[in-house]
Write an enzyme that holds these catalytic residues in place. Sequence first.
Site, PDB file in Angstrom:
ATOM      1  N   THR A   1       0.854  -1.189   0.000  1.00 46.79           N
ATOM      2  CA  THR A   1       0.000   0.000   0.000  1.00 46.79           C
ATOM      3  C   THR A   1       0.890   1.239   0.000  1.00 46.79           C
ATOM      4  OG1 THR A   1      -1.894   1.053   1.075  1.00 46.79           O
ATOM      5  CG2 THR A   1      -0.330  -0.027   2.534  1.00 46.79           C
ATOM      6  N   ASN A   2       0.341   2.400   0.324  1.00 45.79           N
ATOM      7  CA  ASN A   2       1.121   3.639   0.314  1.00 45.79           C
ATOM      8  C   ASN A   2       0.709   4.501   1.502  1.00 45.79           C
ATOM      9  OD1 ASN A   2      -1.199   5.360  -0.562  1.00 45.79           O
ATOM     10  ND2 ASN A   2      -1.084   4.009  -2.336  1.00 45.79           N
ATOM     11  N   ARG A   3       1.291   5.684   1.602  1.00 42.64           N
ATOM     12  CA  ARG A   3       1.097   6.506   2.809  1.00 42.64           C
ATOM     13  C   ARG A   3      -0.167   7.362   2.794  1.00 42.64           C
ATOM     14  NH1 ARG A   3       5.883   6.371   5.689  1.00 42.64           N
ATOM     15  NH2 ARG A   3       7.769   6.091   4.456  1.00 42.64           N
ATOM     16  N   SER A   4      -1.019   7.223   1.799  1.00 43.68           N
ATOM     17  CA  SER A   4      -2.221   8.054   1.758  1.00 43.68           C
ATOM     18  C   SER A   4      -3.115   7.770   2.975  1.00 43.68           C
ATOM     19  CB  SER A   4      -3.003   7.776   0.479  1.00 43.68           C
ATOM     20  OG  SER A   4      -4.241   8.427   0.548  1.00 43.68           O
TER      21      SER A   4
END
Length: 405
Positions: free
Chosen positions: A210-213
Amino acid sequence: MSVLTNKHILLGVTGSIAAYKAADLASKLTQAGAQVDVILSAAAEKFVTPLTFQSVTGRRAYNDADLWGNEAHVIHVGLGHKADLLVIAPCTANTIAKLAHGQADTLLTVTALAAHCPLMIAPAMDGGMYDHPATQENLDTLRKRGATVIEPAAGHLASGLVGVGRLPETHELLGHIRLALGHTGVLADKRVVVTAGGTQEPLDPVRVLTNRSSGKQGYALAQAALDAGAQVTLITTPTMLTPPVGAQVIQVETAKQMLAAVLKEAEGADALIMAAAVADFRPKNAAKDKIKKEGGIPQIEFEATEDILKTVSASGFGEAGRRPRVVAGFAAESQSLLENATNKLKSKGLDMIAANDISARDAGFAVETNRITLLFKDGRRESLSLMSKAEVAEIIIERIAALLE
Ligand code: CTP
């Protein structure tokens, strides 16, 4: 300027233990820029005092003593006429009965009868009183007259019983108030789809890429669109945030699921705002079983995900080929911000793109603020200063409303 700025809210507080929660509501409304006038019933004063409310609103709070004072006429007619919304929270079964029958024997009920503004009530009561046919019939009467009734929550009641009758939490009450105030805004009758959060691509049954959003900017956009009166669909990945009251929420995890949800929901919508951080690559074959340490360092093969915005902008989108009238995206960049954003605006066929420099510590992922440059299809550019994500959202929604005009 939020939907609450300079709005006159008349807050009626009646005799329930939940009256203490009304002080928090009055405080939050005031902090959001509303002018809050409070009327307490005699029973409410057994739980809280006018001083409680004066202290958080900075304005005089009223009680039944004012019904017989010199200013009585001015107060009940004046308060009722200048209000944008009359909210009674908590509202007891007794006050509901009085309102349903037009009784006007207290400052609150006489003001409610004289007021021209919409009425919102949040019933709160114990011991099965809410389910009683008398209460339900009175509520139906009020609904038929146009009042908004906020359903009480289920859970622990003051008596120790468990049931329906709790006053909803402040953020939920605030959400309903925003909805009521916003319904005539610049996006009234418009349908807006917003995506939010970072997609999660499974590696195996327990791990995801996933990512940091955080989803904060997307949720703020959904709230701002609701404040402007739009019908909002929020397509979101799992986040720590509470969706805004009034949005239709669709939960997704992967880029593929988000694409499917967007294709279904965005067709024929007035606007699509892709605030989600969508994975560009996913593991080609997610392992069926948990990848074990003993197997050594895994070699993971990736494949490209579909570009959602490109798919939506492409001609022939949807069964009826109805691309949303305005399609907006975000460009999260750590270098060559405007150049990359301009390329994305063109290659994704967008009407508008919000470019943000994610290398700055006070902007971009997971922080409360953002510093954005808006780029439009016609070549216009607008640089916004550092501001809260809620303020960024309000400006983006205003610009989208202008593009829809
Ligand atoms: N986006 C999309 N589908 C994808 C990837 C991104 O619709 N598969 C959308 C995002 O929601 C955002 C915009 O495209 O509104 C730009 O996303 P961004 O991650 O900045 O750009 P990418 O196209 O992924 O390009 P790169 O990662 O190479 O910068």
